[in-house]
Design a protein around this motif. Structure first.
Motif, short mmCIF file in Angstrom:
data_model
loop_
_atom_site.label_atom_id
_atom_site.label_comp_id
_atom_site.label_asym_id
_atom_site.label_seq_id
_atom_site.Cartn_x
_atom_site.Cartn_y
_atom_site.Cartn_z
N ASN A 90 -42.23 -18.36 -17.93
CA ASN A 90 -42.59 -19.74 -17.57
C ASN A 90 -41.54 -20.37 -16.66
O ASN A 90 -41.86 -21.09 -15.72
CB ASN A 90 -42.77 -20.58 -18.82
N LEU A 91 -40.26 -20.09 -16.96
CA LEU A 91 -39.18 -20.64 -16.14
C LEU A 91 -39.23 -20.09 -14.71
O LEU A 91 -38.94 -20.80 -13.74
CB LEU A 91 -37.82 -20.35 -16.77
N LEU A 92 -39.57 -18.81 -14.60
CA LEU A 92 -39.62 -18.17 -13.28
C LEU A 92 -41.00 -18.30 -12.64
O LEU A 92 -41.22 -17.76 -11.55
CB LEU A 92 -39.25 -16.68 -13.40
N GLU A 93 -41.90 -19.02 -13.31
CA GLU A 93 -43.28 -19.21 -12.83
C GLU A 93 -43.97 -17.87 -12.61
O GLU A 93 -44.64 -17.64 -11.60
CB GLU A 93 -43.28 -20.04 -11.55
N LEU A 94 -43.79 -16.98 -13.59
CA LEU A 94 -44.40 -15.66 -13.52
C LEU A 94 -45.47 -15.50 -14.60
O LEU A 94 -45.75 -14.38 -15.03
CB LEU A 94 -43.33 -14.57 -13.71
N ASN A 95 -46.07 -16.58 -14.99
CA ASN A 95 -47.09 -16.53 -16.03
C ASN A 95 -48.24 -15.64 -15.55
O ASN A 95 -48.84 -15.88 -14.51
CB ASN A 95 -47.61 -17.95 -16.34
N SER A 96 -48.53 -14.61 -16.33
CA SER A 96 -49.56 -13.64 -15.93
C SER A 96 -50.95 -14.27 -15.85
O SER A 96 -51.84 -13.73 -15.19
CB SER A 96 -49.59 -12.46 -16.91
N ASP A 97 -51.16 -15.40 -16.53
CA ASP A 97 -52.47 -16.05 -16.47
C ASP A 97 -52.70 -16.75 -15.14
O ASP A 97 -53.82 -17.10 -14.81
CB ASP A 97 -52.59 -17.08 -17.61
N ARG A 98 -51.66 -16.96 -14.39
CA ARG A 98 -51.77 -17.65 -13.11
C ARG A 98 -51.34 -16.70 -12.00
O ARG A 98 -50.16 -16.36 -11.87
CB ARG A 98 -50.91 -18.90 -13.10
N LEU A 99 -52.30 -16.27 -11.21
CA LEU A 99 -52.02 -15.33 -10.13
C LEU A 99 -51.70 -16.09 -8.85
O LEU A 99 -52.37 -17.05 -8.51
CB LEU A 99 -53.23 -14.41 -9.91
N SER A 100 -50.68 -15.65 -8.15
CA SER A 100 -50.29 -16.27 -6.88
C SER A 100 -50.25 -15.20 -5.80
O SER A 100 -50.23 -13.99 -6.09
CB SER A 100 -48.92 -16.94 -7.00
N THR A 101 -50.25 -15.66 -4.55
CA THR A 101 -50.17 -14.70 -3.45
C THR A 101 -48.85 -13.93 -3.49
O THR A 101 -48.81 -12.74 -3.14
CB THR A 101 -50.28 -15.43 -2.10
N THR A 102 -47.79 -14.59 -3.94
CA THR A 102 -46.50 -13.92 -4.03
C THR A 102 -46.55 -12.76 -5.01
O THR A 102 -46.12 -11.63 -4.71
CB THR A 102 -45.41 -14.91 -4.46
N MET A 103 -47.09 -13.03 -6.20
CA MET A 103 -47.16 -12.01 -7.23
C MET A 103 -48.09 -10.87 -6.80
O MET A 103 -47.77 -9.69 -6.99
CB MET A 103 -47.66 -12.62 -8.54
N LEU A 104 -49.23 -11.21 -6.21
CA LEU A 104 -50.18 -10.18 -5.81
C LEU A 104 -49.63 -9.30 -4.69
O LEU A 104 -49.81 -8.08 -4.69
CB LEU A 104 -51.51 -10.82 -5.39
N CYS A 105 -48.96 -9.93 -3.73
CA CYS A 105 -48.37 -9.16 -2.63
C CYS A 105 -47.26 -8.24 -3.12
O CYS A 105 -47.11 -7.11 -2.62
CB CYS A 105 -47.83 -10.09 -1.54
N LEU A 106 -46.52 -8.69 -4.10
CA LEU A 106 -45.49 -7.84 -4.69
C LEU A 106 -46.12 -6.65 -5.41
O LEU A 106 -45.65 -5.52 -5.31
CB LEU A 106 -44.63 -8.64 -5.67
N THR A 107 -47.19 -6.92 -6.14
CA THR A 107 -47.87 -5.85 -6.87
C THR A 107 -48.47 -4.82 -5.94
O THR A 107 -48.39 -3.61 -6.18
CB THR A 107 -48.98 -6.44 -7.77
N LEU A 108 -49.08 -5.29 -4.85
CA LEU A 108 -49.73 -4.39 -3.89
C LEU A 108 -48.76 -3.87 -2.84
O LEU A 108 -49.15 -3.06 -1.98
CB LEU A 108 -50.88 -5.12 -3.19
N GLN A 109 -47.51 -4.34 -2.87
CA GLN A 109 -46.47 -3.94 -1.91
C GLN A 109 -46.90 -4.22 -0.47
O GLN A 109 -46.84 -3.36 0.42
CB GLN A 109 -46.13 -2.46 -2.09
N CYS A 110 -47.34 -5.46 -0.26
CA CYS A 110 -47.73 -5.90 1.09
C CYS A 110 -47.20 -7.31 1.34
O CYS A 110 -47.94 -8.20 1.74
CB CYS A 110 -49.25 -5.85 1.24
N THR A 111 -45.91 -7.50 1.07
CA THR A 111 -45.31 -8.83 1.19
C THR A 111 -45.35 -9.37 2.62
O THR A 111 -45.21 -10.56 2.83
CB THR A 111 -43.85 -8.78 0.71
N GLY A 112 -45.56 -8.48 3.60
CA GLY A 112 -45.59 -8.93 4.99
C GLY A 112 -46.79 -9.79 5.34
O GLY A 112 -46.78 -10.48 6.37
N VAL A 113 -47.84 -9.78 4.50
CA VAL A 113 -49.05 -10.55 4.80
C VAL A 113 -49.13 -11.83 3.96
O VAL A 113 -50.14 -12.54 4.03
CB VAL A 113 -50.32 -9.70 4.54
N GLN A 114 -48.09 -12.11 3.18
CA GLN A 114 -48.14 -13.27 2.29
C GLN A 114 -48.32 -14.58 3.06
O GLN A 114 -49.12 -15.45 2.69
CB GLN A 114 -46.88 -13.34 1.43
N GLU A 115 -47.58 -14.73 4.15
CA GLU A 115 -47.67 -15.97 4.93
C GLU A 115 -49.09 -16.17 5.48
O GLU A 115 -49.64 -17.28 5.42
CB GLU A 115 -46.67 -15.92 6.09
#
Length: 286
Positions: A90-115
């Motif tokens: 919760n402190l790091l805003e990494l709650n698994s119930d809430r998906l963000s583009t940052t978390m998804l790009c990290l999971t898929l290893q495509c951080t270059g398309v986040q913007e």
């Protein structure tokens, strides 16, 4: 970064993550962010923080981690470890119930398309006729997926659909709508992706040409023979062939035979001589 944190590297090695550079970097990032957060009333130790940060980083990047070993090295009970991990999430805003583009790009290893994914989400919300909750996983997944498509970045489509929590038929319908939307409003990004791919192929072809050209020149240089050497070699071959022809002609010439004498019909005797009624024959040389 992670290499400078000896404690982090030591614990990661014990948990089997010593060779996972991405996990180490992400865990070090989580640890630095956690230091800026207020954890008042918590008795969590620095070692426990590092273990939990490694656990969260491994979960984000899909690395294998033995939870029992993590609990053991954290020095906490299983229930305490689970509760503390939720607090850190919760402190790091990494709650698994809430998906963000940052978390998804990290999971898929495509951080270059986040913007680009964030821009697609913002534009979709601006043009939507109804209020859209962009925190819903299907919109986040679709924005990242479309950003990867425009940027020519390959990702596992099955993982994206799984994260979206949609059925395949629902995903197909939403994909068709978003494809039209992104092609219409992000045509520049699409062309840029194509040009980038084309320019990369052009550079590769030019590099291949630059590498191949000297080799061709070397081959031609090796085949060039000085004129004097060529002339000498050709004359020697001609003389050799001429001698062979002379030998063959000598073998084919037959010797001249002497004229054959005509055989005589009678033996070489003189004409018969009659003596006292007796016919005698004398040789010519008598």
């Amino acid at each position: 970064m992670a290499s400078n944190n000896k404690t982090l590297y030591l614990i990661a090695s014990k948990l089997g993550l010593g060779e996972e550079d991405k996990v180490l970097k992400k865990a070090a990032e989580f640890e630095r962010l956690l230091q800026t957060k207020n954890m008042a009333g918590s008795n969590i130790t620095d070692t426990s923080k590092i273990v939990i940060c490694l656990d969260l980083a491994a979960g984000v990047l899909g690395a294998d981690l033995d939870i029992k070993s993590a609990v053991k090295y954290s020095g906490l009970k299983t229930s305490t470890y689970t509760n503390t991990k939720k607090v850190v999430q919760n402190l790091l805003e990494l709650n698994s119930d809430r998906l963000s583009t940052t978390m998804l790009c990290l999971t898929l290893q495509c951080t270059g398309v986040q913007e680009l994914a964030d821009r697609i989400l913002a534009e979709y919300q601006r043009l939507a006729k109804v209020e859209v909750d962009l925190n819903l996983p299907q919109y986040v997944c679709m924005a990242v997926y479309q950003a990867c498509r425009l940027s020519k970045v390959k990702v596992a489509k099955s993982k994206v659909i799984e994260k979206s929590r949609l059925k395949p038929a629902q995903w197909t319908k939403l994909d068709a709508d978003w494809t039209k939307f992104t092609d219409l409003h992000f045509e520049a990004a699409k062309k840029k992706g194509r040009q980038t791919k084309k320019s990369t192929e052009t550079v590769e072809n030019e590099e291949l040409m630059e590498i191949d050209m000297p080799k061709v020149e070397e081959v031609f240089e090796d085949k060039i023979e000085p004129y004097e050497d060529w002339k000498k070699r050709m004359l020697e071959a001609a003389y050799k062939e001429l001698k062979e022809l002379e030998k063959i002609e000598k073998k084919n010439v037959t010797p001249r035979k002497s004229p054959r004498k005509t055989p005589q019909k009678f033996a070489p005797y003189k004409s018969p001589v009659k003596t006292n009624g007796v016919r005698l024959l004398f040789p010519l040389d008598l």
